[in-house]
Design a protein around this motif. Structure first.
Motif, PDB file in Angstrom:
ATOM      1  N   VAL A 198      15.710 -36.405   4.931  1.00 53.41           N
ATOM      2  CA  VAL A 198      16.979 -37.091   4.692  1.00 53.41           C
ATOM      3  C   VAL A 198      17.903 -36.105   3.988  1.00 53.41           C
ATOM      4  N   ILE A 199      19.073 -35.885   4.565  1.00 51.60           N
ATOM      5  CA  ILE A 199      20.051 -34.970   3.978  1.00 51.60           C
ATOM      6  C   ILE A 199      21.104 -35.788   3.241  1.00 51.60           C
ATOM      7  N   ILE A 200      21.386 -35.397   2.002  1.00 52.54           N
ATOM      8  CA  ILE A 200      22.428 -36.059   1.214  1.00 52.54           C
ATOM      9  C   ILE A 200      23.504 -35.029   0.881  1.00 52.54           C
ATOM     10  N   ALA A 201      24.703 -35.269   1.397  1.00 54.21           N
ATOM     11  CA  ALA A 201      25.853 -34.404   1.122  1.00 54.21           C
ATOM     12  C   ALA A 201      26.989 -35.302   0.650  1.00 54.21           C
ATOM     13  N   ASP A 202      28.199 -34.766   0.562  1.00 56.51           N
ATOM     14  CA  ASP A 202      29.337 -35.637   0.271  1.00 56.51           C
ATOM     15  C   ASP A 202      30.530 -35.252   1.128  1.00 56.51           C
ATOM     16  N   PHE A 203      31.482 -36.176   1.206  1.00 54.92           N
ATOM     17  CA  PHE A 203      32.662 -36.007   2.053  1.00 54.92           C
ATOM     18  C   PHE A 203      33.854 -36.549   1.286  1.00 54.92           C
ATOM     19  N   HIS A 204      34.877 -35.713   1.138  1.00 52.73           N
ATOM     20  CA  HIS A 204      36.027 -36.103   0.320  1.00 52.73           C
ATOM     21  C   HIS A 204      37.256 -35.307   0.756  1.00 52.73           C
ATOM     22  N   PRO A 205      38.417 -35.589   0.188  1.00 54.14           N
ATOM     23  CA  PRO A 205      39.650 -34.921   0.645  1.00 54.14           C
ATOM     24  C   PRO A 205      39.643 -33.405   0.538  1.00 54.14           C
ATOM     25  N   LEU A 206      38.834 -32.843  -0.356  1.00 53.07           N
ATOM     26  CA  LEU A 206      38.824 -31.393  -0.541  1.00 53.07           C
ATOM     27  C   LEU A 206      37.596 -30.730   0.078  1.00 53.07           C
ATOM     28  N   SER A 207      36.858 -31.466   0.892  1.00 50.05           N
ATOM     29  CA  SER A 207      35.638 -30.925   1.499  1.00 50.05           C
ATOM     30  C   SER A 207      35.921 -29.707   2.370  1.00 50.05           C
ATOM     31  N   ASP A 208      34.993 -28.761   2.335  1.00 48.98           N
ATOM     32  CA  ASP A 208      35.001 -27.635   3.264  1.00 48.98           C
ATOM     33  C   ASP A 208      34.475 -28.167   4.599  1.00 48.98           C
ATOM     34  N   ILE A 209      35.349 -28.293   5.582  1.00 50.61           N
ATOM     35  CA  ILE A 209      34.971 -28.921   6.845  1.00 50.61           C
ATOM     36  C   ILE A 209      33.884 -28.134   7.569  1.00 50.61           C
ATOM     37  N   GLU A 210      33.903 -26.825   7.450  1.00 55.66           N
ATOM     38  CA  GLU A 210      32.845 -26.038   8.093  1.00 55.66           C
ATOM     39  C   GLU A 210      31.486 -26.341   7.456  1.00 55.66           C
ATOM     40  N   GLN A 211      31.484 -26.607   6.151  1.00 56.16           N
ATOM     41  CA  GLN A 211      30.245 -26.989   5.481  1.00 56.16           C
ATOM     42  C   GLN A 211      29.786 -28.368   5.964  1.00 56.16           C
ATOM     43  N   VAL A 212      30.725 -29.292   6.135  1.00 54.76           N
ATOM     44  CA  VAL A 212      30.389 -30.625   6.659  1.00 54.76           C
ATOM     45  C   VAL A 212      29.793 -30.503   8.057  1.00 54.76           C
ATOM     46  N   LYS A 213      30.410 -29.672   8.890  1.00 57.92           N
ATOM     47  CA  LYS A 213      29.884 -29.452  10.244  1.00 57.92           C
ATOM     48  C   LYS A 213      28.477 -28.861  10.195  1.00 57.92           C
ATOM     49  N   SER A 214      28.262 -27.943   9.266  1.00 57.51           N
ATOM     50  CA  SER A 214      26.953 -27.309   9.136  1.00 57.51           C
ATOM     51  C   SER A 214      25.882 -28.339   8.789  1.00 57.51           C
ATOM     52  N   VAL A 215      26.211 -29.253   7.872  1.00 58.72           N
ATOM     53  CA  VAL A 215      25.263 -30.306   7.487  1.00 58.72           C
ATOM     54  C   VAL A 215      24.974 -31.218   8.673  1.00 58.72           C
ATOM     55  N   LEU A 216      26.021 -31.605   9.398  1.00 58.42           N
ATOM     56  CA  LEU A 216      25.833 -32.447  10.581  1.00 58.42           C
ATOM     57  C   LEU A 216      24.957 -31.748  11.621  1.00 58.42           C
ATOM     58  N   SER A 217      25.183 -30.459  11.792  1.00 57.74           N
ATOM     59  CA  SER A 217      24.405 -29.692  12.763  1.00 57.74           C
ATOM     60  C   SER A 217      22.936 -29.606  12.357  1.00 57.74           C
ATOM     61  N   LEU A 218      22.682 -29.374  11.066  1.00 52.72           N
ATOM     62  CA  LEU A 218      21.301 -29.324  10.574  1.00 52.72           C
ATOM     63  C   LEU A 218      20.581 -30.637  10.845  1.00 52.72           C
ATOM     64  N   ALA A 219      21.268 -31.746  10.567  1.00 48.40           N
ATOM     65  CA  ALA A 219      20.659 -33.061  10.777  1.00 48.40           C
ATOM     66  C   ALA A 219      20.375 -33.308  12.258  1.00 48.40           C
ATOM     67  N   ARG A 220      21.329 -32.965  13.104  1.00 48.99           N
ATOM     68  CA  ARG A 220      21.147 -33.197  14.540  1.00 48.99           C
ATOM     69  C   ARG A 220      19.988 -32.374  15.089  1.00 48.99           C
ATOM     70  N   ASN A 221      19.947 -31.113  14.731  1.00 51.58           N
ATOM     71  CA  ASN A 221      18.923 -30.223  15.285  1.00 51.58           C
ATOM     72  C   ASN A 221      17.518 -30.618  14.852  1.00 51.58           C
ATOM     73  N   ALA A 222      17.398 -31.196  13.648  1.00 54.16           N
ATOM     74  CA  ALA A 222      16.079 -31.593  13.143  1.00 54.16           C
ATOM     75  C   ALA A 222      15.781 -33.065  13.406  1.00 54.16           C
ATOM     76  N   GLU A 223      16.757 -33.780  13.984  1.00 54.78           N
ATOM     77  CA  GLU A 223      16.651 -35.233  14.175  1.00 54.78           C
ATOM     78  C   GLU A 223      16.433 -35.936  12.834  1.00 54.78           C
ATOM     79  N   ALA A 224      17.052 -35.391  11.794  1.00 54.20           N
ATOM     80  CA  ALA A 224      16.923 -35.940  10.443  1.00 54.20           C
ATOM     81  C   ALA A 224      18.050 -36.934  10.168  1.00 54.20           C
TER      82      ALA A 224
END
Length: 471
Positions: A198-224
């Motif tokens: 289980v991946i826990i990150a955060d999302f807010h107005p100042l988020s680094d979008i590339e970091q958000v994409k990276s987290v989403l990609s990690l979850a998708r690739n691992a089916e997490a």
């Protein structure tokens, strides 16, 4: 004098912590043990709510007035700025007010979130988190946050998971005490995830979008599983209810103000000074703020009404759990009606909120069923930190809500202390963007060349700011 007691939700973040606000000569906070999100527990910000709810008065150009008159003046200025007006609401108000606000803000709505930069099929995953019970049941938890500083009530869930045998990996700039494994953000290639993670990150107005994409990609690739925590009381509600609206990102709004395209900004229960540089706000002809408590930003027009705990309405927490506020006030909604030129019917808006999440009644003890569609491959390119000193703002409830805190220091590691020959009890000079400050420091297991702070110092340019440091 008898107390007025309100069963309400903390505004510190989107965790959904229930509590009581007791009104008498002064505000007091009481624990609500029946609350499913927090079982009565509160963080430092929750206990500080009486300081947050500072009274505010309606003002037009520095002169006190009534809410109705301020709303009429706001309507006049908004109408006179057609084509150059923007509307900002980050989600610190009820779902009913958010829907009313959208009807006014058809031309330029900003929820603060940069959904435009994310693939459309990730919207639901980012907007609605998983139930906290699934965090407790996880076998492996991956943290891309500092739970102690940013979302303190998640710590209880993490400890329960750990007691059941879960392994916790922290991907952060500092070693976290509850983590079994600490990895620096530049070293994400070392991560080993499985479908039990289980991946826990955060999302807010100042988020680094590339970091958000990276987290989403990690979850998708691992089916997490992945869940994004959020900083405002109704962030999830704002995102769900704004899904079909045309949204602008915060970066786009700032750019349009700087270019002079936007001259009037109407902010609903949002303090623009937390999100935008002062030089940007100074370029506005009209700053209009509708709020239930004091804000830091200097506005031309302030529409002051009841605070959140006195409002009638619905919030949706990070799990997607619908929560009813315990108040009966609708002054904020009525003010929006004056601006719109037609009164809003609370009951109609309330039905729309329930319909949006597929429920017939608001019950905080039941989490609605949400579709969690799969999303496609994501290309992410997070920018690694260079081997130069940086100041990193670890945004927390006190920072998001402009509430004074005692974290007036930076954290740095022992290597940096020795390299600069700093003295115990001394200070550190920090220079950036033509400004210099001097701050106390605390030694912590922080990454080399990183200074961490839980307080904005005024020299920052975003969350990560290159700096020069010296004794």
């Amino acid at each position: 004098m008898s107390d007025n007691v309100y069963s309400t939700i903390c505004t510190g973040c989107n965790f959904g912590c229930g509590l009581y606000i007791r009104e008498n000569d002064a505000l007091k906070v009481d624990f609500r043990k029946s609350s499913p999100a927090n079982a009565g527990k509160l963080c430092r910000f929750g206990m500080s709510l009486p300081r947050f709810y500072k009274p505010v008065k309606s003002i037009v150009d520095g002169k006190e007035t009534t809410l109705d008159e301020a709303a009429k003046e706001a309507a006049k200025r908004i109408s006179g700025s057609k084509g150059s007006v923007a509307f900002l609401s980050t989600g610190n108000t009820t779902g009913e007010e958010i829907l009313a606000f959208q009807k006014i803000a058809e031309s330029y709505l900003c929820t603060g979130a940069n959904f435009e930069a994310l693939p459309k099929d990730t919207y639901q995953t980012v907007s609605v988190g998983i139930p906290y019970s699934e965090i407790e049941a996880a076998k492996h938890i991956m943290l891309f946050i500092d739970p102690y500083e940013q979302y303190p009530l998640i710590v209880r869930r993490l400890l329960l998971a750990k007691n059941k045998g879960a392994k916790i990996t922290a991907v952060w700039w500092k070693d976290l005490p509850l983590a079994d494994e600490n990895i620096r953000p530049n070293d994400v290639s070392k991560l080993q995830l499985t479908k039990d993670s289980v991946i826990i990150a955060d999302f807010h107005p100042l988020s680094d979008i590339e970091q958000v994409k990276s987290v989403l990609s990690l979850a998708r690739n691992a089916e997490a599983k992945v869940t994004f925590l959020k900083p405002f009381a109704n962030s999830t509600g704002a995102y769900i209810l704004s899904k079909d609206a045309k949204q602008k990102s915060l970066a786009q709004l700032i750019d349009d103000i700087n270019k002079g395209t936007i001259k009037t900004l109407f902010a609903l229960e949002s303090d623009p000074s937390v999100l935008m540089p002062p030089e940007t706000l100074s370029k506005l002809t009209n700053l209009i703020i509708q709020t239930g408590q004091e804000v830091s930003a200097k506005a031309n027009v302030i529409l002051a009404h009841e605070p959140l705990y006195k409002k009638k309405g619905t919030l949706i927490n990070n799990e997607g759990r619908a929560q009813a506020l315990g108040g009966a006030g609708t002054n904020g909604l009525d003010a929006l009606g004056i601006i719109a030129g037609a009164k809003f019917d609370f009951n109609v808006l309330h039905e729309s909120v329930k319909k949006a999440i597929g429920i017939t009644a608001v019950d905080e003890f039941t989490i609605p069923k949400y579709d969690r569609p799969a999303y496609g491959t994501i290309q992410a390119a997070p920018k690694p930190l260079e081997a130069k000193p940086v100041l990193i703002d670890v945004y927390n409830p006190f920072m998001w809500n402009s509430l004074a805190d005692d974290n007036d220091f930076v954290e740095l590691n022992l290597n940096t202390v020795r390299a600069l020959k700093l003295f115990k009890g001394g200070t550190l000079k920090i220079k950036s963007n033509g400004s210099a400050i001097e701050k106390k420091f605390r030694v912590a297991p922080v990454q080399d060349n990183v200074l961490l702070t839980g307080k904005r110092f005024g020299i920052e340019k975003g969350i990560i700011t290159p700096v020069e440091i010296s004794r």
